[in-house]
Design a protein around this motif. Structure first.
Motif, PDB file in Angstrom:
ATOM      1  N   PHE B  34       0.787  -1.052  -0.149  1.00 40.72           N
ATOM      2  CA  PHE B  34      -0.086   0.071  -0.155  1.00 40.72           C
ATOM      3  C   PHE B  34       0.869   1.317   0.058  1.00 40.72           C
ATOM      4  O   PHE B  34       1.920   1.167   0.519  1.00 40.72           O
ATOM      5  CB  PHE B  34      -0.833   0.050   1.309  1.00 40.72           C
ATOM      6  CG  PHE B  34      -1.701  -1.127   1.446  1.00 40.72           C
ATOM      7  CD1 PHE B  34      -1.345  -2.282   1.946  1.00 40.72           C
ATOM      8  CD2 PHE B  34      -3.131  -1.130   0.975  1.00 40.72           C
ATOM      9  CE1 PHE B  34      -2.143  -3.511   2.339  1.00 40.72           C
ATOM     10  CE2 PHE B  34      -3.831  -2.265   1.296  1.00 40.72           C
ATOM     11  CZ  PHE B  34      -3.554  -3.225   1.828  1.00 40.72           C
ATOM     12  N   TYR B  36       0.204   5.181   1.160  1.00 41.98           N
ATOM     13  CA  TYR B  36      -0.824   6.227   1.757  1.00 41.98           C
ATOM     14  C   TYR B  36      -0.039   7.545   1.599  1.00 41.98           C
ATOM     15  O   TYR B  36       0.998   7.850   1.793  1.00 41.98           O
ATOM     16  CB  TYR B  36      -0.967   5.950   3.289  1.00 41.98           C
ATOM     17  CG  TYR B  36      -2.132   4.773   3.515  1.00 41.98           C
ATOM     18  CD1 TYR B  36      -1.616   3.539   3.488  1.00 41.98           C
ATOM     19  CD2 TYR B  36      -3.519   4.933   3.938  1.00 41.98           C
ATOM     20  CE1 TYR B  36      -2.436   2.300   3.806  1.00 41.98           C
ATOM     21  CE2 TYR B  36      -4.293   4.041   4.030  1.00 41.98           C
ATOM     22  CZ  TYR B  36      -3.908   2.594   3.989  1.00 41.98           C
ATOM     23  OH  TYR B  36      -4.732   1.681   4.156  1.00 41.98           O
ATOM     24  N   GLN B  38      -0.702  11.718   3.611  1.00 43.49           N
ATOM     25  CA  GLN B  38      -0.901  12.174   4.697  1.00 43.49           C
ATOM     26  C   GLN B  38      -0.501  13.772   4.392  1.00 43.49           C
ATOM     27  O   GLN B  38       0.589  14.129   4.306  1.00 43.49           O
ATOM     28  CB  GLN B  38      -0.421  11.940   6.013  1.00 43.49           C
ATOM     29  CG  GLN B  38      -0.834  12.548   7.234  1.00 43.49           C
ATOM     30  CD  GLN B  38      -0.129  12.255   8.404  1.00 43.49           C
ATOM     31  OE1 GLN B  38       0.964  11.856   8.448  1.00 43.49           O
ATOM     32  NE2 GLN B  38      -0.797  12.094   9.500  1.00 43.49           N
ATOM     33  N   ASN B  41      -1.386  18.064   8.906  1.00 44.16           N
ATOM     34  CA  ASN B  41      -2.326  18.024   9.881  1.00 44.16           C
ATOM     35  C   ASN B  41      -3.800  17.131   9.554  1.00 44.16           C
ATOM     36  O   ASN B  41      -4.814  17.531   9.917  1.00 44.16           O
ATOM     37  CB  ASN B  41      -2.925  19.344  10.474  1.00 44.16           C
ATOM     38  CG  ASN B  41      -1.583  20.376  10.914  1.00 44.16           C
ATOM     39  OD1 ASN B  41      -0.891  19.652  11.882  1.00 44.16           O
ATOM     40  ND2 ASN B  41      -1.507  21.329  10.355  1.00 44.16           N
ATOM     41  N   GLN B  42      -3.611  16.047   8.708  1.00 41.86           N
ATOM     42  CA  GLN B  42      -4.854  15.414   8.417  1.00 41.86           C
ATOM     43  C   GLN B  42      -4.497  13.980   8.698  1.00 41.86           C
ATOM     44  O   GLN B  42      -3.618  13.390   8.951  1.00 41.86           O
ATOM     45  CB  GLN B  42      -5.043  15.679   6.828  1.00 41.86           C
ATOM     46  CG  GLN B  42      -5.552  16.912   6.595  1.00 41.86           C
ATOM     47  CD  GLN B  42      -6.221  17.268   5.480  1.00 41.86           C
ATOM     48  OE1 GLN B  42      -6.802  15.942   4.827  1.00 41.86           O
ATOM     49  NE2 GLN B  42      -6.325  18.245   4.825  1.00 41.86           N
ATOM     50  N   GLY B  43      -5.493  13.136   8.403  1.00 42.66           N
ATOM     51  CA  GLY B  43      -5.291  11.518   8.608  1.00 42.66           C
ATOM     52  C   GLY B  43      -4.635  11.017   7.367  1.00 42.66           C
ATOM     53  O   GLY B  43      -4.277  11.876   6.523  1.00 42.66           O
ATOM     54  N   LEU B  44      -4.695   9.850   7.315  1.00 43.69           N
ATOM     55  CA  LEU B  44      -4.206   8.857   5.983  1.00 43.69           C
ATOM     56  C   LEU B  44      -5.071   8.797   5.129  1.00 43.69           C
ATOM     57  O   LEU B  44      -6.409   8.178   5.653  1.00 43.69           O
ATOM     58  CB  LEU B  44      -3.361   7.680   6.640  1.00 43.69           C
ATOM     59  CG  LEU B  44      -2.024   7.649   7.068  1.00 43.69           C
ATOM     60  CD1 LEU B  44      -1.931   8.536   8.406  1.00 43.69           C
ATOM     61  CD2 LEU B  44      -1.197   6.800   7.076  1.00 43.69           C
ATOM     62  N   LEU B  46      -5.565   6.215   1.135  1.00 40.57           N
ATOM     63  CA  LEU B  46      -5.057   5.395   0.677  1.00 40.57           C
ATOM     64  C   LEU B  46      -4.803   5.955  -0.916  1.00 40.57           C
ATOM     65  O   LEU B  46      -5.856   6.479  -1.388  1.00 40.57           O
ATOM     66  CB  LEU B  46      -6.016   4.234   0.437  1.00 40.57           C
ATOM     67  CG  LEU B  46      -5.498   3.203  -0.413  1.00 40.57           C
ATOM     68  CD1 LEU B  46      -4.372   2.542   0.213  1.00 40.57           C
ATOM     69  CD2 LEU B  46      -6.519   2.184  -0.618  1.00 40.57           C
ATOM     70  N   GLU B  88       3.226  14.093   3.050  1.00 40.37           N
ATOM     71  CA  GLU B  88       4.162  13.029   3.367  1.00 40.37           C
ATOM     72  C   GLU B  88       3.507  11.731   3.006  1.00 40.37           C
ATOM     73  O   GLU B  88       2.172  11.472   3.039  1.00 40.37           O
ATOM     74  CB  GLU B  88       4.296  12.806   4.889  1.00 40.37           C
ATOM     75  CG  GLU B  88       5.153  11.983   5.407  1.00 40.37           C
ATOM     76  CD  GLU B  88       5.862  12.096   6.743  1.00 40.37           C
ATOM     77  OE1 GLU B  88       5.093  12.778   7.634  1.00 40.37           O
ATOM     78  OE2 GLU B  88       7.037  11.685   7.221  1.00 40.37           O
ATOM     79  N   PHE B  90       3.572   7.508   2.799  1.00 44.44           N
ATOM     80  CA  PHE B  90       3.875   6.190   3.613  1.00 44.44           C
ATOM     81  C   PHE B  90       3.809   4.995   2.813  1.00 44.44           C
ATOM     82  O   PHE B  90       2.518   4.875   2.278  1.00 44.44           O
ATOM     83  CB  PHE B  90       3.027   6.166   4.845  1.00 44.44           C
ATOM     84  CG  PHE B  90       3.240   7.045   5.906  1.00 44.44           C
ATOM     85  CD1 PHE B  90       2.544   8.387   6.098  1.00 44.44           C
ATOM     86  CD2 PHE B  90       4.405   6.915   6.852  1.00 44.44           C
ATOM     87  CE1 PHE B  90       2.815   9.329   6.823  1.00 44.44           C
ATOM     88  CE2 PHE B  90       4.693   7.849   7.854  1.00 44.44           C
ATOM     89  CZ  PHE B  90       3.967   9.274   7.626  1.00 44.44           C
TER      90      PHE B  90
END
Lengths: 115, 116
Positions: B34, B36, B38, B41-44, B46, B88, B90
């Motif tokens: 996977f 992801y 980001q 200041n937010q979530g992840l 997909l 960012e 991941f």
């Protein structure tokens, strides 16, 4: 669907205080996870749950506890907050069946500072 | 045990240039892969995933990745980046075996900075 919701968004704790981070999902997912994110370290698994009433430790469980009384809710408890628990906490959920995993959905995160 | 290595912690690039974010993994069993993203200041979110089939996977926002089993890599590419791609990224894996709990194992992240 709201997806995965987390409260609070921000919190400042004093050393030794306790708090519960709330996580709720409305997708009827069976698996739920708590991760913590530290700068430059990626995300690490704290605890996970495979269904209501079943939880288990992840990579970094020390200082935390969880419970899963319903399919929807998976709260994370910090009993005696320490500066090392300053982090951003993410809850996630997915539907996992017979070894086939589906996409994990993440909440918006809780930014916790312990001073 | 599984591990994920993202070879670059920061990647600066000019707008409209191509970019490649590198990811290698180590695992004794097969894995799902996977990427992801980001935003600050937010979530992840997909971007894309590889479960099986074609090794070239296309995702959202014009990103694609290629799974290379022999090199245990899953590099992310975009032919022309935009300022809004600053975020960012991941790379993560889920081990594919009967006892897997489905948790993601993450790399440390790569910060993509797109400059005008």
């Amino acid at each position: 669907n709201a997806g995965v919701t987390q409260t609070p968004k921000f919190r400042i704790l004093k050393i030794g205080q306790s708090m519960t981070l709330q996580c709720t999902q409305d997708m009827n997912h069976n698996y739920m996870y708590w991760y913590r994110q530290d700068p430059g370290m990626g995300l690490k698994l704290i605890y996970y749950s495979v269904g209501a009433g079943i939880t288990d430790k992840g990579e970094v469980p020390n200082g935390y506890n969880v419970s899963r009384s319903t399919t929807e809710d998976f709260p994370l408890r910090l009993e005696l907050a320490a500066p090392s628990q300053t982090s951003v906490y993410f809850c996630a959920s997915t539907f996992l069946r017979q070894g086939v995993t589906y996409e994990q959905y993440f909440g918006p995160g809780t930014r916790l500072t312990v001073t | 045990a599984q591990s994920v290595t993202q070879l670059d912690s920061q990647v600066p690039v000019f707008e409209e240039a191509p970019v490649e974010l590198r990811c290698n993994y180590s695992s004794s069993v097969s894995v799902y892969l996977f990427w992801y993203v980001q935003y600050p200041n937010q979530g992840l979110q997909l971007l894309l995933k590889y479960l099986s089939g074609s090794t070239l996977v296309k995702g959202i926002n014009g990103f694609e990745a290629e799974f290379n089993k022999s090199q245990t890599s899953f590099h992310l590419r975009k032919p022309s980046v935009h300022i809004s791609d600053t975020a960012e990224y991941f790379c993560a894996v889920i081990p594919n075996y009967g006892g897997s709990q489905g948790n993601l194992i993450f790399g440390k992240g790569t910060k993509l900075s797109v400059k005008p």
